[in-house]
Design a protein around this motif. Structure first.
Motif, short mmCIF file in Angstrom:
data_model
loop_
_atom_site.label_atom_id
_atom_site.label_comp_id
_atom_site.label_asym_id
_atom_site.label_seq_id
_atom_site.Cartn_x
_atom_site.Cartn_y
_atom_site.Cartn_z
N ALA A 1 0.84 -1.21 0.00
CA ALA A 1 0.00 0.00 0.00
C ALA A 1 0.87 1.25 0.00
N THR B 1 -4.39 0.89 -3.24
CA THR B 1 -4.21 2.25 -2.73
C THR B 1 -4.84 3.19 -3.75
N THR C 1 -6.11 3.20 1.56
CA THR C 1 -6.13 1.81 1.14
C THR C 1 -7.56 1.31 1.22
#
Length: 95
Positions: A36, A52, A77
């Motif tokens: 992420a 993300t 995220t």
């Protein structure tokens, strides 16, 4: 289901100890967090995908004082559930 129950269930299904499963879950969280942070996706087939996404900057109007504020861009995220899991959940309510 709480974290302890989750770990115990996985341990029973895999023949591993609770401690081993706990370490594996910690490693999984670290891998997802690293991905992420780098803007990468993590796909877990049959479960879903962690992604993300960047929320662009925008102007927000404060209705109380009439002023406009620039809200900066924000990375977040998100988890997109796999279609197979959604179908399984949906079908479980029709049984």
């Amino acid at each position: 289901m709480n974290n302890k129950d989750f770990i115990t269930r996985i341990a029973k299904k895999t023949g591993r100890t609770d401690k081993e499963v706990s370490h594996l879950i910690t490693a999984l969280k670290m891998v997802i967090a690293d991905a992420a942070e780098n803007g990468s996706e993590v796909a877990l087939p049959g479960l879903g995908t962690f992604k993300t996404e960047i929320k662009e900057e925008y102007v927000r109007n404060d209705k109380e004082n009439g002023k406009n504020y620039l809200v900066p861009p924000k990375a977040q995220t998100v988890f997109e559930v796999a279609q197979t899991l959604l179908t399984k959940i949906k079908n479980s309510y029709h049984d």
